[in-house]
Design a protein around this motif. Structure first.
Motif, PDB file in Angstrom:
ATOM      1  N   PRO A  28      35.970  60.703  62.747  1.00 39.25           N
ATOM      2  CA  PRO A  28      37.035  61.622  62.301  1.00 39.25           C
ATOM      3  C   PRO A  28      36.632  63.076  62.510  1.00 39.25           C
ATOM      4  O   PRO A  28      35.454  63.437  62.488  1.00 39.25           O
ATOM      5  CB  PRO A  28      37.177  61.291  60.807  1.00 39.25           C
ATOM      6  N   LYS A  29      37.659  63.923  62.685  1.00 35.25           N
ATOM      7  CA  LYS A  29      37.421  65.351  62.920  1.00 35.25           C
ATOM      8  C   LYS A  29      37.316  66.130  61.608  1.00 35.25           C
ATOM      9  O   LYS A  29      36.545  67.074  61.522  1.00 35.25           O
ATOM     10  CB  LYS A  29      38.556  65.927  63.774  1.00 35.25           C
ATOM     11  N   GLN A  30      38.096  65.742  60.610  1.00 35.46           N
ATOM     12  CA  GLN A  30      38.121  66.464  59.348  1.00 35.46           C
ATOM     13  C   GLN A  30      37.170  65.817  58.352  1.00 35.46           C
ATOM     14  O   GLN A  30      36.917  64.613  58.384  1.00 35.46           O
ATOM     15  CB  GLN A  30      39.538  66.479  58.773  1.00 35.46           C
ATOM     16  N   ILE A  31      36.645  66.649  57.426  1.00 37.52           N
ATOM     17  CA  ILE A  31      35.651  66.161  56.472  1.00 37.52           C
ATOM     18  C   ILE A  31      36.267  65.173  55.492  1.00 37.52           C
ATOM     19  O   ILE A  31      35.627  64.180  55.118  1.00 37.52           O
ATOM     20  CB  ILE A  31      35.007  67.354  55.718  1.00 37.52           C
ATOM     21  N   HIS A  32      37.534  65.405  55.077  1.00 34.20           N
ATOM     22  CA  HIS A  32      38.136  64.471  54.124  1.00 34.20           C
ATOM     23  C   HIS A  32      38.463  63.137  54.794  1.00 34.20           C
ATOM     24  O   HIS A  32      38.424  62.095  54.143  1.00 34.20           O
ATOM     25  CB  HIS A  32      39.391  65.087  53.497  1.00 34.20           C
ATOM     26  N   GLU A  33      38.744  63.148  56.101  1.00 28.50           N
ATOM     27  CA  GLU A  33      38.971  61.888  56.804  1.00 28.50           C
ATOM     28  C   GLU A  33      37.664  61.095  56.935  1.00 28.50           C
ATOM     29  O   GLU A  33      37.657  59.872  56.805  1.00 28.50           O
ATOM     30  CB  GLU A  33      39.557  62.172  58.184  1.00 28.50           C
ATOM     31  N   ARG A  34      36.567  61.809  57.194  1.00 32.93           N
ATOM     32  CA  ARG A  34      35.272  61.121  57.282  1.00 32.93           C
ATOM     33  C   ARG A  34      34.874  60.533  55.928  1.00 32.93           C
ATOM     34  O   ARG A  34      34.388  59.401  55.844  1.00 32.93           O
ATOM     35  CB  ARG A  34      34.210  62.112  57.759  1.00 32.93           C
ATOM     36  N   LEU A  35      35.074  61.300  54.852  1.00 32.61           N
ATOM     37  CA  LEU A  35      34.744  60.783  53.527  1.00 32.61           C
ATOM     38  C   LEU A  35      35.606  59.583  53.164  1.00 32.61           C
ATOM     39  O   LEU A  35      35.118  58.600  52.589  1.00 32.61           O
ATOM     40  CB  LEU A  35      34.938  61.888  52.485  1.00 32.61           C
ATOM     41  N   ASN A  36      36.887  59.655  53.503  1.00 28.26           N
ATOM     42  CA  ASN A  36      37.773  58.529  53.204  1.00 28.26           C
ATOM     43  C   ASN A  36      37.343  57.283  53.971  1.00 28.26           C
ATOM     44  O   ASN A  36      37.349  56.173  53.431  1.00 28.26           O
ATOM     45  CB  ASN A  36      39.212  58.909  53.560  1.00 28.26           C
ATOM     46  N   ARG A  37      36.946  57.466  55.242  1.00 30.42           N
ATOM     47  CA  ARG A  37      36.476  56.319  56.018  1.00 30.42           C
ATOM     48  C   ARG A  37      35.214  55.727  55.397  1.00 30.42           C
ATOM     49  O   ARG A  37      35.068  54.499  55.275  1.00 30.42           O
ATOM     50  CB  ARG A  37      36.202  56.755  57.457  1.00 30.42           C
ATOM     51  N   ASP A  38      34.270  56.588  54.987  1.00 30.49           N
ATOM     52  CA  ASP A  38      33.028  56.081  54.396  1.00 30.49           C
ATOM     53  C   ASP A  38      33.293  55.327  53.094  1.00 30.49           C
ATOM     54  O   ASP A  38      32.653  54.304  52.826  1.00 30.49           O
ATOM     55  CB  ASP A  38      32.067  57.252  54.148  1.00 30.49           C
ATOM     56  N   HIS A  39      34.217  55.828  52.290  1.00 26.54           N
ATOM     57  CA  HIS A  39      34.516  55.128  51.040  1.00 26.54           C
ATOM     58  C   HIS A  39      35.198  53.782  51.309  1.00 26.54           C
ATOM     59  O   HIS A  39      34.930  52.797  50.613  1.00 26.54           O
ATOM     60  CB  HIS A  39      35.409  56.001  50.157  1.00 26.54           C
ATOM     61  N   GLU A  40      36.076  53.735  52.314  1.00 23.06           N
ATOM     62  CA  GLU A  40      36.689  52.460  52.661  1.00 23.06           C
ATOM     63  C   GLU A  40      35.651  51.468  53.166  1.00 23.06           C
ATOM     64  O   GLU A  40      35.683  50.285  52.806  1.00 23.06           O
ATOM     65  CB  GLU A  40      37.773  52.686  53.715  1.00 23.06           C
ATOM     66  N   VAL A  41      34.729  51.930  53.998  1.00 20.39           N
ATOM     67  CA  VAL A  41      33.662  51.051  54.485  1.00 20.39           C
ATOM     68  C   VAL A  41      32.783  50.580  53.329  1.00 20.39           C
ATOM     69  O   VAL A  41      32.372  49.406  53.277  1.00 20.39           O
ATOM     70  CB  VAL A  41      32.831  51.787  55.553  1.00 20.39           C
ATOM     71  N   SER A  42      32.512  51.472  52.376  1.00 20.83           N
ATOM     72  CA  SER A  42      31.714  51.075  51.206  1.00 20.83           C
ATOM     73  C   SER A  42      32.424  49.989  50.400  1.00 20.83           C
ATOM     74  O   SER A  42      31.785  49.034  49.931  1.00 20.83           O
ATOM     75  CB  SER A  42      31.452  52.306  50.335  1.00 20.83           C
ATOM     76  N   GLN A  43      33.737  50.109  50.233  1.00 20.40           N
ATOM     77  CA  GLN A  43      34.476  49.064  49.515  1.00 20.40           C
ATOM     78  C   GLN A  43      34.459  47.740  50.268  1.00 20.40           C
ATOM     79  O   GLN A  43      34.329  46.674  49.653  1.00 20.40           O
ATOM     80  CB  GLN A  43      35.917  49.530  49.294  1.00 20.40           C
ATOM     81  N   LEU A  44      34.564  47.801  51.595  1.00 23.06           N
ATOM     82  CA  LEU A  44      34.502  46.566  52.381  1.00 23.06           C
ATOM     83  C   LEU A  44      33.127  45.918  52.286  1.00 23.06           C
ATOM     84  O   LEU A  44      33.007  44.686  52.237  1.00 23.06           O
ATOM     85  CB  LEU A  44      34.867  46.856  53.832  1.00 23.06           C
ATOM     86  N   LEU A  45      32.073  46.736  52.266  1.00 21.32           N
ATOM     87  CA  LEU A  45      30.722  46.185  52.116  1.00 21.32           C
ATOM     88  C   LEU A  45      30.547  45.524  50.752  1.00 21.32           C
ATOM     89  O   LEU A  45      29.906  44.470  50.638  1.00 21.32           O
ATOM     90  CB  LEU A  45      29.690  47.298  52.316  1.00 21.32           C
ATOM     91  N   ASP A  46      31.102  46.153  49.723  1.00 21.21           N
ATOM     92  CA  ASP A  46      31.049  45.518  48.394  1.00 21.21           C
ATOM     93  C   ASP A  46      31.811  44.192  48.383  1.00 21.21           C
ATOM     94  O   ASP A  46      31.371  43.225  47.751  1.00 21.21           O
ATOM     95  CB  ASP A  46      31.633  46.473  47.347  1.00 21.21           C
ATOM     96  N   GLN A  47      32.935  44.150  49.098  1.00 24.48           N
ATOM     97  CA  GLN A  47      33.697  42.906  49.183  1.00 24.48           C
ATOM     98  C   GLN A  47      32.910  41.823  49.924  1.00 24.48           C
ATOM     99  O   GLN A  47      32.964  40.641  49.564  1.00 24.48           O
ATOM    100  CB  GLN A  47      35.031  43.177  49.881  1.00 24.48           C
ATOM    101  N   ILE A  48      32.164  42.230  50.963  1.00 26.47           N
ATOM    102  CA  ILE A  48      31.326  41.264  51.689  1.00 26.47           C
ATOM    103  C   ILE A  48      30.249  40.691  50.772  1.00 26.47           C
ATOM    104  O   ILE A  48      29.978  39.478  50.778  1.00 26.47           O
ATOM    105  CB  ILE A  48      30.706  41.941  52.925  1.00 26.47           C
ATOM    106  N   GLN A  49      29.621  41.553  49.978  1.00 24.45           N
ATOM    107  CA  GLN A  49      28.605  41.059  49.048  1.00 24.45           C
ATOM    108  C   GLN A  49      29.215  40.114  48.015  1.00 24.45           C
ATOM    109  O   GLN A  49      28.602  39.089  47.662  1.00 24.45           O
ATOM    110  CB  GLN A  49      27.929  42.249  48.357  1.00 24.45           C
TER     111      GLN A  49
END
Length: 501
Positions: A28-49
């Motif tokens: 992502p180009k914007q900082i809030h888009e990058r943070l949103n992507r990281d938080h979504e990935v973190s939630q998916l990782l928690d779901q995998i666990q």
């Protein structure tokens, strides 16, 4: 069936991995888009666990149900088992005829921001934090100012020393650090910094980092290496007089760590509540009683445990501040910049931030909708494009004469399309600046001249004509001598100076 549940969990794990891969494909180009992507990935990782924890007991098969199902499928009639499962599915749908089937492929696909589905980070940060770029320590600063016996620091200086707990900087004396108010202040500051680093770095294993810091603190505390919290030995009698005082009559108070001018002022100070409280704290530190009799024991265990709790929070705050040094420096620069802005400039900055984030996303969504139709614009006549990106009408093209081209050598052989644009460019800064580089100052006389040679020749002619028409003021006034000879004023004055008249 357990086998069907296992298959479903494996399918869900694969879709979760695909969802993470789809999000990590583009940066992502914007900082809030990058943070949103990281938080979504973190939630998916928690779901995998979570799904993996659900899957592990099924493979362990402690109850033996899975083995029975495998044996039943392998040894019995496969068609009988198949029709039995079909019957159970039909029975389920007969009970719930209006149940909608969900497409599992859409569960973990990336989605764009909209009014119905805003970004996760929209509600995580305050306006001062700007999506994790800056600290917002105003609440901690107010709590710090309410502490007793602290140096009154403005917010700008507080950002520089909030992790320096020495007296005179961001802390107080050791005796004042054991109060509940100071302990609460440290807790709020530590909680905010931990929350900030969790919100800005969702993909880092912060639990492991915090655990490493706790081990470092435990080791340093056992070795008595924590700065400002080393064990103090009881001072020997007369040690107060060994200090370097300002005068011979001065007296030093060990409890208050303060110098007094003479003995009378010191005696009056001993009856004050502040001194009595400081003496009690000093006696508790040295293992003495309030009346001054020493029991010869070490520092009380309860008092040392309280010191450990305060020191642990201070140590954690120092580590958090050092880990986020970039955000801290950016915060100090941002606060200094905003202090020099007016209220109107601050509002304009917020409007610009809104325009660059939300309106840009709306524009991208509109462009995506437009791209769904014809991707290529049909423009065989190569007409100029209007503000909407489409060719202008042909009648407008002919009305403005855009088919005519007017080159200008003075402007670097730039070609202007249409008479209107060509006439307008003579008053523009680019054309006037190029004329001045040629030595031409009176530029309004050179309209419709585009050749450098013609412009230089015309300027030289104007300069020559101006020299010829320049009349000598001395030849206008006529003077007459005593003999009646008439001559110009300049000649008359020269002859008069020479004494010839």
């Amino acid at each position: 069936m357990l086998l069907e549940e296992q298959r479903y969990i494996h399918e869900d794990l694969e879709r979760l991995e695909q969802g993470i891969a789809d999000r990590m494909r583009d940066e992502p180009k914007q900082i809030h888009e990058r943070l949103n992507r990281d938080h979504e990935v973190s939630q998916l990782l928690d779901q995998i666990q979570h799904q993996s924890r659900e899957l592990l007991p099924l493979y362990e098969d402690k109850t033996g149900v899975r083995s029975k199902e495998i044996l039943q499928i392998g040894s019995g009639d496969p068609f009988e088992e198949f029709y039995k499962q079909v019957a159970s599915i039909k029975e389920h749908h007969s009970r719930y005829p209006n149940e909608q089937a969900e497409n599992s492929e859409n569960w973990y696909r990336p989605r764009k921001q909209s009014d119905d589905q805003p970004f996760l980070v929209e509600s995580m940060f305050s306006g001062e934090e700007a999506y994790g770029r800056f600290f917002d320590l105003h609440a901690s600063h107010e709590s710090y100012l309410n502490l007793p016996n602290v140096k009154r620091l403005p917010y700008m200086q507080y950002l520089e020393v909030f992790d320096n707990f020495q007296p005179g900087y961001g802390g107080v004396k050791r005796a004042d650090k054991l109060t509940d108010q100071y302990f609460k202040y440290l807790g709020e500051l530590m909680e905010y910094l931990e929350s900030f680093i969790r919100r800005t770095r969702p993909l880092e294993n912060l639990g492991k980092v915090f655990g490493g810091w706790d081990k470092e603190f435990d080791s340093a505390w056992e070795k008595d290496e924590i700065e400002g919290w080393r064990k103090e030995k009881p001072a020997a009698k007369g040690s107060a007089t060994d200090r370097t005082l300002s005068s011979a009559e001065a007296v030093w108070c060990e409890a208050c760590e303060k110098e007094f001018k003479n003995e009378n002022v010191y005696k009056n100070h001993l009856t004050g509540r502040k001194h009595i409280k400081a003496a009690e704290v000093l006696a508790a530190i040295h293992g003495d009683s309030v009346n001054g009799t020493s029991n010869g024991s070490a520092v009380p265990l309860a008092h040392r445990l309280k010191e450990r709790a305060v020191a642990e929070r201070e140590y954690r705050i120092k580590k958090l501040a050092s880990a986020m040094k970039t955000e801290r420096d950016d915060t100090r620069v941002n606060v200094e910049r905003r202090q020099g802005m007016t209220e109107r400039e601050r509002q304009q900055e917020l409007e610009n931030l809104y325009n660059t984030t939300f309106k840009r996303q709306a524009k991208e969504a509109e462009e995506d909708e437009d791209d769904g139709g014809d991707d290529k614009i049909y423009n065989p006549l190569k007409l100029p494009l209007a503000w909407d990106g489409k060719p202008i009408p042909f009648w407008l093209y002919r009305l403005h004469g855009l088919g005519q081209e007017f080159p200008c050598e003075i402007c670097g052989n730039f070609v202007y399309r249409g008479r209107r644009a060509f006439d307008k460019h003579f008053n523009e800064t680019n054309h006037i600046t190029n004329l001045k580089r040629l030595g031409i100052t009176n530029t309004h006389l050179f309209r419709d001249i585009t050749s450098i040679e013609e412009a230089v020749r015309l300027w030289n002619k104007i300069q020559g004509d101006s020299r010829k028409t320049n009349v000598d003021e001395g030849s206008i006034v006529q003077m007459e001598d005593a003999e009646g000879n008439v001559m110009p004023e300049k000649v008359y004055l020269d002859l008069q100076k020479q004494g010839l008249l």
